[in-house]
Design an enzyme around this catalytic site. Structure first.
Site, PDB file in Angstrom:
ATOM      1  N   GLU A 176       0.867  -1.181   0.000  1.00 57.56           N
ATOM      2  CA  GLU A 176       0.000   0.000   0.000  1.00 57.56           C
ATOM      3  C   GLU A 176       0.899   1.224   0.000  1.00 57.56           C
ATOM      4  O   GLU A 176       1.819   1.321   0.804  1.00 57.56           O
ATOM      5  CB  GLU A 176      -0.886  -0.010   1.257  1.00 57.56           C
ATOM      6  CG  GLU A 176      -1.655   1.280   1.468  1.00 57.56           C
ATOM      7  CD  GLU A 176      -2.486   1.271   2.765  1.00 57.56           C
ATOM      8  OE1 GLU A 176      -2.855   0.183   3.267  1.00 57.56           O
ATOM      9  OE2 GLU A 176      -2.749   2.367   3.274  1.00 57.56           O
ATOM     10  N   GLU A 181      -2.256  11.659   2.641  1.00 58.54           N
ATOM     11  CA  GLU A 181      -3.087  11.167   3.729  1.00 58.54           C
ATOM     12  C   GLU A 181      -2.922  12.092   4.925  1.00 58.54           C
ATOM     13  O   GLU A 181      -1.832  12.636   5.143  1.00 58.54           O
ATOM     14  CB  GLU A 181      -2.658   9.746   4.143  1.00 58.54           C
ATOM     15  CG  GLU A 181      -3.506   9.182   5.277  1.00 58.54           C
ATOM     16  CD  GLU A 181      -3.096   7.782   5.714  1.00 58.54           C
ATOM     17  OE1 GLU A 181      -2.019   7.319   5.331  1.00 58.54           O
ATOM     18  OE2 GLU A 181      -3.868   7.163   6.467  1.00 58.54           O
TER      19      GLU A 181
END
Ligand SMILES: *[C@@H]1O[C@H](CO)[C@@H](O)[C@H](O)[C@H]1NC(C)=O
Ligand SMILES: *[C@@H]1O[C@H](CO)[C@@H](O)[C@H](O)[C@H]1NC(C)=O
Ligand SMILES: *[C@@H]1O[C@H](CO)[C@@H](O)[C@H](O)[C@H]1NC(C)=O
Ligand SMILES: *[C@@H]1O[C@H](CO)[C@@H](O)[C@H](O)[C@H]1NC(C)=O
Length: 384
Positions: A176, A181
């Protein structure tokens, strides 16, 4: 007193050495030989671990795919259902998204937003989760250069937005890559880490060697245990994160019109840059991006102690906005300074109860007016 004269032998006359002298000389030789062997070995192994920093040679990139703003949403699946990270959201399908206007297309941009209409007195309400969207690109990629035009990133209390690369059906085995974020961006008192770029992997992938980046090793969950081990099983899946300053996410980033976020994913490593709107390199603007002439990246994840080529596969582009969930346990929420009816420490009097994150989400639709992504084009290039 009379002393008979005795001629002393010179020190280098070995015939005069006692047993003790011989023992001392032999011990000294052994020590010198041991040092002569050990020191170069130690230096050599230090050089080995430093020497494995990869050579990010120039690659020649050609355009593979454009996510234009006109038919942007056709290229994505809408993940439908609850949030796998336990957020207080319902991810909705395209019909529902249209009904609540969660994915409108504007001139030259697309929006991905959280619902701001339903509340405690409406039907439906948000008592079991607020409507939100999670897009997963239909096409999956193996390496490449990805350019994301991001004009606004979501922020506000309870928000946990992300733009990332992941194989939705093989986590964490196919890795990932969290590109943009943030946890609680724009919250009144949560540490503002700006953007966090994070990898999550299967075991044995570490970022503890040399790195060439401007960002700082950080924990996106705001805890003070930043880690360089990307293993998803450790530290509550904090991953190996790099944070980059307030201007790289949320209010400041969006007020400046955002910019281009670039990811180069190749065997040698993964590097992430952010170019503010006012400083987009000419090679990007002309459609011939060349990371080999770009400045030092925000985040550098070299393959020194992680087989990047093997750990990351078949990734979809994913964009979502979670609310509450695994990133916001009570301890984090109560440190966020987000408004509650009993705001301020120990002021919960007169039968009031302290609002937790899920209550906040259910009851305050207007708190989510900044909880939206605004994207321009995405472009994916591949090395020739
Ligand atoms: C990139 O293109 C140049 C010019 O055509 C060529 O010399 C070079 O070898 C290419 N690099 C790679 C890694 O293919
Ligand atoms: C760090 O990256 C910059 C930009 O690519 C490069 O010019 C520089 O040589 C690199 N420094 C080291 C120590 O690798
Ligand atoms: C990658 O995904 C494709 C389908 O999108 C599949 O055929 C292929 O087997 C996958 N590769 C791996 C390594 O899982
Ligand atoms: C939040 O608080 C409400 C009471 O106001 C409670 O019913 C609910 O279980 C709490 N939720 C969590 C996740 O703690």
């Amino acid at each position: 007193m009379y002393r008979p004269y005795k001629e002393k032998a010179p020190w280098y006359d070995v015939r005069s050495w006692t047993r003790w002298t011989w023992a001392g000389v032999i011990a000294a030789i052994i020590i010198i030989v041991a040092i002569a062997i050990a020191v170069p070995v130690a230096i050599g192994s230090k050089r080995d671990s430093e020497g494995r920093y990869p050579d990010y040679l120039k690659l020649n990139y050609t355009l593979l795919e454009t996510y234009g703003t006109d038919r942007f949403f056709d290229k994505f699946h809408y993940r439908n259902g609850p949030d796998p990270t336990n957020g207080h959201v319902h991810y909705v399908d395209p019909d529902y998204a249209a009904t609540f206007n969660l994915t409108p297309t504007l001139t030259d941009s697309v929006i991905l937003r959280v619902d701001t209409s339903v509340g405690p007195s409406s039907t439906p309400d948000a008592s079991t989760g607020r409507f939100s969207v999670r897009l997963e690109s239909k096409r999956q990629y193996n390496q490449g250069l990805f350019l994301f035009d991001v004009k606004h990133s979501p922020f506000g209390c309870a928000t946990w937005p992300a733009l990332w690369l992941v194989d939705p059906t093989h986590w964490p085995d196919h890795g990932e890559i969290d590109i943009m974020e943030a946890v609680l961006p724009g919250a009144p008192s949560f540490p503002d880490l700006g953007n966090s770029a994070v990898l999550h992997t299967s075991p044995s992938c570490r970022m503890d060697g040399k790195r060439n980046m401007t960002g700082a090793i950080a924990n996106v969950f705001g805890s003070n245990t930043p880690t360089t081990d990307c293993d998803s099983r450790l530290h509550n899946n904090a991953g190996c994160g790099v944070s980059s300053g307030a201007e790289t996410f949320g209010p400041a980033f969006s007020a400046a019109g955002g910019g281009i976020t670039a990811v180069e994913w190749r065997n040698e490593g993964i590097r992430i840059w952010q170019f503010p709107r006012a400083a987009i390199p000419a090679d990007i603007q002309s459609g011939a991006p060349d990371p080999s002439i770009w400045p030092i990246p925000l985040a550098d994840f070299p393959n020194t102690n992680c087989d990047i080529g093997a750990r990351f596969r078949n990734a979809s582009i994913v964009a979502n906005i979670a609310l509450c969930g695994d990133a916001m346990p009570e301890k984090v929420w109560s440190a966020s300074g987000c408004p509650t009816p009993c705001a301020g420490k120990n002021k919960c009097v007169g039968g009031w109860t302290k609002t937790n994150c899920t209550d906040f989400v259910a009851n305050n639709p207007k708190a989510f007016e900044n909880a939206y992504w605004e994207f321009g084009e995405f472009r994916v290039y591949q090395a020739e």
